[in-house]
Design a protein around this motif. Sequence first.
Motif, PDB file in Angstrom:
ATOM      1  N   LEU A  15       0.818  -1.216   0.000  1.00 38.93           N
ATOM      2  CA  LEU A  15       0.000   0.000   0.000  1.00 38.93           C
ATOM      3  C   LEU A  15       0.852   1.266   0.000  1.00 38.93           C
ATOM      4  CD1 LEU A  15      -2.753  -1.076   2.558  1.00 38.93           C
ATOM      5  CD2 LEU A  15      -2.973  -0.900   0.065  1.00 38.93           C
ATOM      6  N   LYS A  16       2.098   1.165   0.451  1.00 43.96           N
ATOM      7  CA  LYS A  16       2.997   2.325   0.510  1.00 43.96           C
ATOM      8  C   LYS A  16       3.715   2.598  -0.816  1.00 43.96           C
ATOM      9  CE  LYS A  16       4.163   1.989   5.420  1.00 43.96           C
ATOM     10  NZ  LYS A  16       5.276   1.973   6.383  1.00 43.96           N
ATOM     11  N   ILE A  17       3.600   1.710  -1.783  1.00 42.93           N
ATOM     12  CA  ILE A  17       4.362   1.842  -3.025  1.00 42.93           C
ATOM     13  C   ILE A  17       4.153   3.192  -3.720  1.00 42.93           C
ATOM     14  CG2 ILE A  17       4.586   0.938  -5.387  1.00 42.93           C
ATOM     15  CD1 ILE A  17       4.461  -1.880  -4.158  1.00 42.93           C
ATOM     16  N   PRO A  18       2.927   3.708  -3.862  1.00 43.26           N
ATOM     17  CA  PRO A  18       2.783   5.021  -4.532  1.00 43.26           C
ATOM     18  C   PRO A  18       3.566   6.129  -3.831  1.00 43.26           C
ATOM     19  CG  PRO A  18       0.666   3.917  -4.423  1.00 43.26           C
ATOM     20  CD  PRO A  18       1.620   3.102  -3.578  1.00 43.26           C
ATOM     21  N   ARG A  19       3.546   6.157  -2.507  1.00 41.24           N
ATOM     22  CA  ARG A  19       4.285   7.179  -1.759  1.00 41.24           C
ATOM     23  C   ARG A  19       5.798   6.987  -1.911  1.00 41.24           C
ATOM     24  NH1 ARG A  19       3.633   6.978   4.367  1.00 41.24           N
ATOM     25  NH2 ARG A  19       5.438   5.705   4.109  1.00 41.24           N
ATOM     26  N   ILE A  20       6.239   5.735  -1.882  1.00 41.69           N
ATOM     27  CA  ILE A  20       7.664   5.434  -2.045  1.00 41.69           C
ATOM     28  C   ILE A  20       8.126   5.859  -3.438  1.00 41.69           C
ATOM     29  CG2 ILE A  20       9.332   3.538  -2.246  1.00 41.69           C
ATOM     30  CD1 ILE A  20       7.632   2.118  -0.002  1.00 41.69           C
ATOM     31  N   LYS A  21       7.339   5.550  -4.466  1.00 41.97           N
ATOM     32  CA  LYS A  21       7.691   5.939  -5.840  1.00 41.97           C
ATOM     33  C   LYS A  21       7.795   7.458  -5.952  1.00 41.97           C
ATOM     34  CE  LYS A  21       6.006   2.079  -8.534  1.00 41.97           C
ATOM     35  NZ  LYS A  21       5.094   1.590  -9.553  1.00 41.97           N
TER      36      LYS A  21
END
Length: 143
Positions: free
Chosen positions: A124-130
Amino acid sequence: MELQLQLYFYHREIDKTPAEIFRTVDSDEALLKGIEKLTDIEYLNGALNSREAGTKGILRYGDSPVETEITSYTKNRRIELKKEITAGTLVTMFNVVPVEDRSEVTISTKLFTDSAATFAVYALKIPRIKKQFNQNMERLENS
Protein backbone atom coordinates in the motif's frame (compact mmCIF):
# COMPACT_ATOMS: atom_id res chain seq x y z
CA MET A 1 8.48 -18.49 3.51
CA GLU A 2 10.26 -15.30 2.48
CA LEU A 3 8.20 -12.84 0.45
CA GLN A 4 9.69 -10.35 -2.01
CA LEU A 5 8.05 -7.04 -2.95
CA GLN A 6 9.36 -4.63 -5.61
CA LEU A 7 8.96 -1.23 -3.93
CA TYR A 8 10.61 0.87 -6.61
CA PHE A 9 11.94 0.46 -10.13
CA TYR A 10 13.42 3.27 -12.24
CA HIS A 11 14.97 2.93 -15.68
CA ARG A 12 15.78 5.99 -17.77
CA GLU A 13 18.45 7.70 -19.77
CA ILE A 14 19.63 10.98 -18.27
CA ASP A 15 21.90 13.67 -19.68
CA LYS A 16 24.85 13.06 -17.35
CA THR A 17 27.91 10.85 -17.61
CA PRO A 18 28.35 8.01 -15.11
CA ALA A 19 31.16 10.00 -13.41
CA GLU A 20 28.83 13.02 -13.02
CA ILE A 21 26.11 10.82 -11.51
CA PHE A 22 28.50 9.08 -9.14
CA ARG A 23 29.86 12.42 -7.92
CA THR A 24 26.52 12.61 -6.13
CA VAL A 25 26.26 8.91 -5.23
CA ASP A 26 29.81 8.94 -3.81
CA SER A 27 29.35 12.12 -1.75
CA ASP A 28 27.77 11.91 1.69
CA GLU A 29 27.22 15.67 1.59
CA ALA A 30 25.38 15.48 -1.75
CA LEU A 31 23.25 12.56 -0.56
CA LEU A 32 22.29 14.42 2.62
CA LYS A 33 21.21 17.41 0.50
CA GLY A 34 19.48 15.34 -2.16
CA ILE A 35 17.59 12.63 -0.29
CA GLU A 36 14.51 13.80 1.52
CA LYS A 37 14.48 12.91 5.23
CA LEU A 38 18.10 11.58 5.26
CA THR A 39 19.71 13.49 8.14
CA ASP A 40 23.00 11.67 8.87
CA ILE A 41 25.38 9.00 7.58
CA GLU A 42 27.58 7.26 10.15
CA TYR A 43 30.15 4.58 9.31
CA LEU A 44 30.61 1.78 11.83
CA ASN A 45 34.29 1.24 10.96
CA GLY A 46 35.16 4.90 11.53
CA ALA A 47 35.73 5.57 7.83
CA LEU A 48 34.49 8.71 6.17
CA ASN A 49 32.58 8.73 2.89
CA SER A 50 33.44 5.05 2.23
CA ARG A 51 32.11 3.17 -0.79
CA GLU A 52 33.51 -0.35 -0.56
CA ALA A 53 31.73 -3.70 -0.43
CA GLY A 54 31.40 -4.69 3.21
CA THR A 55 31.22 -1.11 4.50
CA LYS A 56 28.62 -0.92 7.25
CA GLY A 57 26.93 2.13 8.63
CA ILE A 58 23.84 3.79 9.99
CA LEU A 59 21.64 5.98 7.80
CA ARG A 60 19.44 8.27 9.87
CA TYR A 61 16.09 9.36 8.55
CA GLY A 62 15.04 11.90 11.18
CA ASP A 63 15.30 9.99 14.45
CA SER A 64 15.12 6.58 12.79
CA PRO A 65 18.45 4.75 12.40
CA VAL A 66 18.72 2.16 9.61
CA GLU A 67 21.56 -0.37 9.61
CA THR A 68 23.04 -0.43 6.13
CA GLU A 69 25.75 -2.42 4.36
CA ILE A 70 27.26 -1.83 0.93
CA THR A 71 27.16 -5.31 -0.59
CA SER A 72 28.65 -4.41 -3.98
CA TYR A 73 30.40 -1.39 -5.47
CA THR A 74 31.93 -0.71 -8.89
CA LYS A 75 33.32 2.80 -9.36
CA ASN A 76 31.07 5.01 -11.54
CA ARG A 77 28.87 2.03 -12.42
CA ARG A 78 27.07 0.23 -9.59
CA ILE A 79 26.31 0.23 -5.89
CA GLU A 80 24.14 -2.23 -3.98
CA LEU A 81 22.96 -1.68 -0.41
CA LYS A 82 21.26 -3.90 2.12
CA LYS A 83 19.23 -2.13 4.82
CA GLU A 84 17.80 -3.85 7.87
CA ILE A 85 14.45 -2.38 8.92
CA THR A 86 11.83 -3.70 11.34
CA ALA A 87 9.72 -4.89 8.38
CA GLY A 88 12.55 -7.00 6.91
CA THR A 89 15.46 -6.37 4.58
CA LEU A 90 15.55 -3.71 1.86
CA VAL A 91 17.92 -4.32 -1.05
CA THR A 92 18.65 -1.35 -3.29
CA MET A 93 20.62 -1.52 -6.53
CA PHE A 94 21.77 1.61 -8.39
CA ASN A 95 23.32 0.83 -11.80
CA VAL A 96 24.64 3.25 -14.44
CA VAL A 97 25.58 2.32 -18.02
CA PRO A 98 27.26 4.88 -20.31
CA VAL A 99 25.37 5.67 -23.53
CA GLU A 100 27.37 8.14 -25.66
CA ASP A 101 27.34 11.38 -23.59
CA ARG A 102 24.43 10.22 -21.41
CA SER A 103 23.76 7.44 -18.94
CA GLU A 104 21.19 4.72 -18.63
CA VAL A 105 20.21 4.60 -14.96
CA THR A 106 18.47 1.67 -13.30
CA ILE A 107 17.39 1.70 -9.66
CA SER A 108 15.61 -1.13 -7.91
CA THR A 109 14.49 -1.44 -4.29
CA LYS A 110 12.98 -4.66 -3.00
CA LEU A 111 11.65 -5.63 0.41
CA PHE A 112 12.28 -9.16 1.68
CA THR A 113 10.03 -10.16 4.59
CA ASP A 114 8.61 -13.25 6.27
CA SER A 115 5.39 -11.44 7.21
CA ALA A 116 2.36 -11.44 4.92
CA ALA A 117 0.93 -8.52 6.94
CA THR A 118 4.11 -6.46 6.42
CA PHE A 119 4.04 -7.34 2.71
CA ALA A 120 0.45 -6.04 2.47
CA VAL A 121 1.23 -2.82 4.39
CA TYR A 122 4.26 -2.04 2.20
CA ALA A 123 2.33 -2.84 -0.98
CA LEU A 124 0.00 0.00 0.00
CA LYS A 125 3.00 2.32 0.51
CA ILE A 126 4.36 1.84 -3.02
CA PRO A 127 2.78 5.02 -4.53
CA ARG A 128 4.29 7.18 -1.76
CA ILE A 129 7.66 5.43 -2.04
CA LYS A 130 7.69 5.94 -5.84
CA LYS A 131 6.87 9.62 -5.43
CA GLN A 132 9.70 10.13 -2.93
CA PHE A 133 12.26 8.22 -5.04
CA ASN A 134 11.19 10.08 -8.18
CA GLN A 135 11.66 13.42 -6.41
CA ASN A 136 15.15 12.31 -5.34
CA MET A 137 15.96 11.35 -8.94
CA GLU A 138 14.73 14.73 -10.21
CA ARG A 139 17.10 16.42 -7.76
CA LEU A 140 19.95 14.22 -9.03
CA GLU A 141 19.16 15.03 -12.66
CA ASN A 142 19.05 18.76 -11.91
CA SER A 143 22.12 18.92 -9.67
